[in-house]
Design a protein around this motif. Structure first.
Motif, PDB file in Angstrom:
ATOM      1  N   ILE A  24       4.918   6.670   6.812  1.00 29.27           N
ATOM      2  CA  ILE A  24       4.734   5.324   6.261  1.00 29.27           C
ATOM      3  C   ILE A  24       3.255   4.963   6.319  1.00 29.27           C
ATOM      4  O   ILE A  24       2.601   5.160   7.342  1.00 29.27           O
ATOM      5  CB  ILE A  24       5.544   4.270   7.056  1.00 29.27           C
ATOM      6  CG1 ILE A  24       7.050   4.508   6.906  1.00 29.27           C
ATOM      7  CG2 ILE A  24       5.187   2.852   6.604  1.00 29.27           C
ATOM      8  CD1 ILE A  24       7.886   3.601   7.796  1.00 29.27           C
ATOM      9  N   TRP A  25       2.746   4.442   5.228  1.00 28.70           N
ATOM     10  CA  TRP A  25       1.402   3.857   5.194  1.00 28.70           C
ATOM     11  C   TRP A  25       1.513   2.588   4.355  1.00 28.70           C
ATOM     12  O   TRP A  25       1.533   2.640   3.129  1.00 28.70           O
ATOM     13  CB  TRP A  25       0.384   4.816   4.579  1.00 28.70           C
ATOM     14  CG  TRP A  25      -1.049   4.381   4.736  1.00 28.70           C
ATOM     15  CD1 TRP A  25      -1.592   3.175   4.402  1.00 28.70           C
ATOM     16  CD2 TRP A  25      -2.132   5.149   5.286  1.00 28.70           C
ATOM     17  NE1 TRP A  25      -2.927   3.128   4.694  1.00 28.70           N
ATOM     18  CE2 TRP A  25      -3.285   4.332   5.237  1.00 28.70           C
ATOM     19  CE3 TRP A  25      -2.230   6.434   5.795  1.00 28.70           C
ATOM     20  CZ2 TRP A  25      -4.529   4.781   5.684  1.00 28.70           C
ATOM     21  CZ3 TRP A  25      -3.470   6.876   6.240  1.00 28.70           C
ATOM     22  CH2 TRP A  25      -4.606   6.062   6.184  1.00 28.70           C
ATOM     23  N   ASP A  26       1.594   1.444   4.990  1.00 28.23           N
ATOM     24  CA  ASP A  26       1.804   0.185   4.280  1.00 28.23           C
ATOM     25  C   ASP A  26       0.488  -0.386   3.763  1.00 28.23           C
ATOM     26  O   ASP A  26      -0.590  -0.111   4.308  1.00 28.23           O
ATOM     27  CB  ASP A  26       2.473  -0.842   5.191  1.00 28.23           C
ATOM     28  CG  ASP A  26       3.988  -0.686   5.220  1.00 28.23           C
ATOM     29  OD1 ASP A  26       4.500   0.126   4.426  1.00 28.23           O
ATOM     30  OD2 ASP A  26       4.650  -1.362   6.018  1.00 28.23           O
ATOM     31  N   GLY A  27       0.605  -1.215   2.743  1.00 28.61           N
ATOM     32  CA  GLY A  27      -0.568  -1.863   2.172  1.00 28.61           C
ATOM     33  C   GLY A  27      -0.827  -3.227   2.771  1.00 28.61           C
ATOM     34  O   GLY A  27      -1.244  -4.147   2.071  1.00 28.61           O
ATOM     35  N   THR A  56       8.715   6.506   1.223  1.00 25.55           N
ATOM     36  CA  THR A  56       8.180   5.198   1.623  1.00 25.55           C
ATOM     37  C   THR A  56       6.823   4.903   0.985  1.00 25.55           C
ATOM     38  O   THR A  56       6.176   3.926   1.354  1.00 25.55           O
ATOM     39  CB  THR A  56       8.018   5.132   3.152  1.00 25.55           C
ATOM     40  OG1 THR A  56       7.155   6.191   3.569  1.00 25.55           O
ATOM     41  CG2 THR A  56       9.361   5.260   3.848  1.00 25.55           C
ATOM     42  N   SER A  57       6.376   5.724   0.039  1.00 29.48           N
ATOM     43  CA  SER A  57       5.017   5.560  -0.487  1.00 29.48           C
ATOM     44  C   SER A  57       4.833   4.245  -1.240  1.00 29.48           C
ATOM     45  O   SER A  57       3.717   3.795  -1.447  1.00 29.48           O
ATOM     46  CB  SER A  57       4.667   6.731  -1.411  1.00 29.48           C
ATOM     47  OG  SER A  57       5.544   6.785  -2.523  1.00 29.48           O
ATOM     48  N   ARG A  58       5.924   3.591  -1.664  1.00 33.02           N
ATOM     49  CA  ARG A  58       5.790   2.327  -2.364  1.00 33.02           C
ATOM     50  C   ARG A  58       5.242   1.232  -1.459  1.00 33.02           C
ATOM     51  O   ARG A  58       4.790   0.191  -1.929  1.00 33.02           O
ATOM     52  CB  ARG A  58       7.151   1.901  -2.929  1.00 33.02           C
ATOM     53  CG  ARG A  58       7.036   0.798  -3.970  1.00 33.02           C
ATOM     54  CD  ARG A  58       8.393   0.449  -4.560  1.00 33.02           C
ATOM     55  NE  ARG A  58       9.242  -0.229  -3.587  1.00 33.02           N
ATOM     56  CZ  ARG A  58      10.497  -0.604  -3.839  1.00 33.02           C
ATOM     57  NH1 ARG A  58      11.032  -0.330  -4.994  1.00 33.02           N
ATOM     58  NH2 ARG A  58      11.205  -1.224  -2.916  1.00 33.02           N
ATOM     59  N   ASN A 173       3.173   4.991  12.658  1.00 38.20           N
ATOM     60  CA  ASN A 173       2.779   5.018  11.261  1.00 38.20           C
ATOM     61  C   ASN A 173       1.589   4.081  11.078  1.00 38.20           C
ATOM     62  O   ASN A 173       1.083   3.514  12.046  1.00 38.20           O
ATOM     63  CB  ASN A 173       3.951   4.566  10.381  1.00 38.20           C
ATOM     64  CG  ASN A 173       5.109   5.547  10.400  1.00 38.20           C
ATOM     65  OD1 ASN A 173       5.006   6.672   9.910  1.00 38.20           O
ATOM     66  ND2 ASN A 173       6.235   5.120  10.969  1.00 38.20           N
ATOM     67  N   ILE A 174       1.159   3.887   9.831  1.00 41.67           N
ATOM     68  CA  ILE A 174       0.057   2.960   9.555  1.00 41.67           C
ATOM     69  C   ILE A 174       0.640   1.689   8.947  1.00 41.67           C
ATOM     70  O   ILE A 174       1.020   1.649   7.770  1.00 41.67           O
ATOM     71  CB  ILE A 174      -0.976   3.591   8.596  1.00 41.67           C
ATOM     72  CG1 ILE A 174      -1.470   4.924   9.141  1.00 41.67           C
ATOM     73  CG2 ILE A 174      -2.141   2.631   8.382  1.00 41.67           C
ATOM     74  CD1 ILE A 174      -2.157   4.847  10.488  1.00 41.67           C
ATOM     75  N   ALA A 175       0.746   0.652   9.765  1.00 40.67           N
ATOM     76  CA  ALA A 175       1.268  -0.650   9.340  1.00 40.67           C
ATOM     77  C   ALA A 175       1.006  -1.650  10.460  1.00 40.67           C
ATOM     78  O   ALA A 175       0.851  -1.274  11.627  1.00 40.67           O
ATOM     79  CB  ALA A 175       2.759  -0.574   9.026  1.00 40.67           C
ATOM     80  N   ASP A 176       0.988  -2.933  10.110  1.00 42.93           N
ATOM     81  CA  ASP A 176       0.644  -3.977  11.075  1.00 42.93           C
ATOM     82  C   ASP A 176       1.552  -3.972  12.302  1.00 42.93           C
ATOM     83  O   ASP A 176       1.104  -4.228  13.419  1.00 42.93           O
ATOM     84  CB  ASP A 176       0.723  -5.356  10.409  1.00 42.93           C
ATOM     85  CG  ASP A 176      -0.434  -5.619   9.460  1.00 42.93           C
ATOM     86  OD1 ASP A 176      -1.348  -4.779   9.396  1.00 42.93           O
ATOM     87  OD2 ASP A 176      -0.417  -6.670   8.789  1.00 42.93           O
TER      88      ASP A 176
END
Length: 512
Positions: A24-27, A56-58, A173-176
């Motif tokens: 996961i890499w969230d925006g 989960t790329s979206r 993962n990368i997310a807040d």
């Protein structure tokens, strides 16, 4: 924030290469902040490779869309309040943001990844990709059902490696929500930073995935209205747009001096120890050739344990081999202790349902079970339904005899063992094992978790300092609480408990 600062520092000070592999890499704020660091690194000549699991790329698109919408609303309000001060630059910025939002809506799920990929020093690949690339999930849902045996298998690895000299491997993962910046969730998690020859093994694992047939370059996907020249021009706009509402803790990272000090504080705690990379092969997503290498390594380490096995696992579904290994170790006098999510803290109800129906058997066998509270006992908010961010356990770690420690992406569940690809680090060092054990035991304290028992804990025998007996499952809290012993899932509603019970009846254990 220490974990996020470490990643920012590695990206900011890299000179040759950055290799990143994530489920996961969230925006959101952390995701876009780190993406801006990757762009700056690439501008310095650093080779950047980003491998994302496609299911989960979206998240990058959706997260950026939300931030852009917020930024556009703020910009509109500012312009309306200061009509006399509008400049051509203000109007141009507003138009560019509006165009970008339109393209995210209509240009497909890969717009951000493709924008990055147009940089001469950045490559982006999607692992085990869907054919459907639209933002709408309908096409992907149908494809998922039609090609279930393949698309149900995902790349769960998390790797951040810089210059082939230093790497971070662990559960985040990368997310807040993984770095303490989310409004609703605060994930309890753990990473290991490593340097030295072992980083070559981390990089070798990354290269196997990067060069496998399952990793598809993002530029290979056909996207409606795609223009690489236009996408390349969006890079700076993305970086600038997210400076408007930056979290105060992220602003602290703007100083290279402070970031360097933070990195030095982390590396000063590193220990010298034998360490090996334990990783599944990318072919695991293809059932006939897949081998559960991480699961086998953990099982082998457990069989060699003589005194104690401490487990902290976000999702714990003890079926088949997992339960048999625990039963065997306990029969040999090994104390097995597990910390996992409670129903109130979990973010995956099906996984908790799969675990809950095994709790009584585990307790009867002698496993010491702890479930994390969603809020610490010291929280003064009386109504638990209106408190701040909910703590969710996301750690994946095991300590063997306080001598060896495993930290990685592997949950003790069938999905990690048989379906997803995983990676972790196995370290032989008493000091580090002791630190991780202390981290786990801190989470097991009464103010942080409930201890499970069978029957009334005041009437059953003690065994190794932990309570078990016979009767219904009970949740034991701190003695100072009004109700220190509960006979149903703490801090949950009856509707949620009914749903969990219904889900537990479904024959889906092997997919949890």
């Amino acid at each position: 924030m220490e974990a996020f600062t470490a990643r920012v520092a590695l990206a900011r000070f890299a000179r040759q290469s950055l290799d990143m592999q994530y489920y996961i890499w969230d925006g959101d704020q952390t995701g876009t902040y780190l993406l801006s660091e990757l762009i700056e690194a690439a501008d310095r000549g650093v080779r950047v490779r980003l491998l994302l699991d496609d299911i989960t790329s979206r998240g990058i698109v959706d997260g950026m869309l939300q931030q852009l919408a917020s930024a556009a609303r703020a910009a509109t309000a500012d312009l309306e309040d200061t009509l006399a001060e509008i400049t051509p630059d203000d109007l141009e910025r507003k138009d560019r943001i509006r165009d970008l939002m339109d393209e995210i809506h209509t240009g497909g799920r890969d717009l951000i990844a493709a924008a990055l990929d147009t940089h001469p020093n950045i490559e982006v690949r999607m692992f085990n990709a869907f054919n459907s690339r639209r933002r709408s999930g309908v096409g992907r849902a149908f494809q998922f059902l039609a090609d279930f045996s393949r698309l149900n298998r995902r790349m769960h690895n998390k790797v951040f490696a810089a210059d082939n000299q230093i790497a971070i491997v662990g559960g985040r993962n990368i997310a807040d929500n993984y770095f303490g910046l989310h409004e609703k969730y605060d994930f309890r998690d753990l990473d290991l930073m490593v340097s030295g020859p072992v980083v070559n093994d981390v990089s070798e694992s990354f290269d196997l995935y990067w060069n496998s047939e399952w990793a598809v370059p993002v530029h290979a996907f056909a996207m409606k209205r795609r223009s690489e020249q236009r996408l390349a021009g969006l890079r700076k706009e993305l970086t600038d747009a997210f400076q408007w509402e930056k979290h105060e803790r992220l602003k602290e990272l703007e100083s290279d001096v402070e970031t360097t000090k933070a990195l030095h504080r982390i590396t000063a705690r590193m220990v010298k120890a034998p360490v090996r990379v334990v990783a599944d092969l990318p072919g695991k997503v293809h059932k006939p050739t897949g081998e559960p290498l991480v699961a086998e390594a953990l099982a082998a380490q457990a069989r060699g344990s003589k005194k104690e096995i401490l487990v902290e696992s976000a999702y714990f579904v003890p079926v088949n081999v997992t339960f048999e290994n625990m039963h065997e170790r306990i029969d040999h006098g090994v104390h097995v202790c597990v910390l996992t999510n409670s129903m109130a803290s979990t973010n995956q109800m099906p996984a908790h349902a799969g675990y809950a129906k095994h709790r009584k058997r585990l307790l009867e066998t002698g496993v010491a079970l702890y479930e994390l509270r969603p809020y610490p006992l010291g929280d003064t908010t009386e109504d638990w339904k209106h408190r701040g961010p909910r703590t969710v356990l996301h750690t994946k770690a095991v300590v063997f005899d306080r001598e060896q420690v495993f930290v990685g992406t592997f949950n003790l569940d069938p999905r990690s063992a048989d379906l997803n690809t995983e990676i972790g680090l196995m370290v032989e060092n008493k000091k580090l094992a002791g630190e991780v054990a202390a981290f786990m035991e801190g989470g097991m304290q009464p103010e942080r978790s409930w201890r499970l028992s069978l029957g009334n804990p005041t009437k059953v025998k003690q065994n190794g300092g932990h309570v078990h007996g016979s009767g219904p499952v009970c949740w034991c809290g701190d003695e100072t609480e009004k109700r220190s012993v509960l006979r149903r899932e703490p801090e949950t509603r009856w509707g949620s408990r009914l749903l969990m019970r219904l889900v537990s009846w479904l024959p889906i254990d092997e997919m949890l």
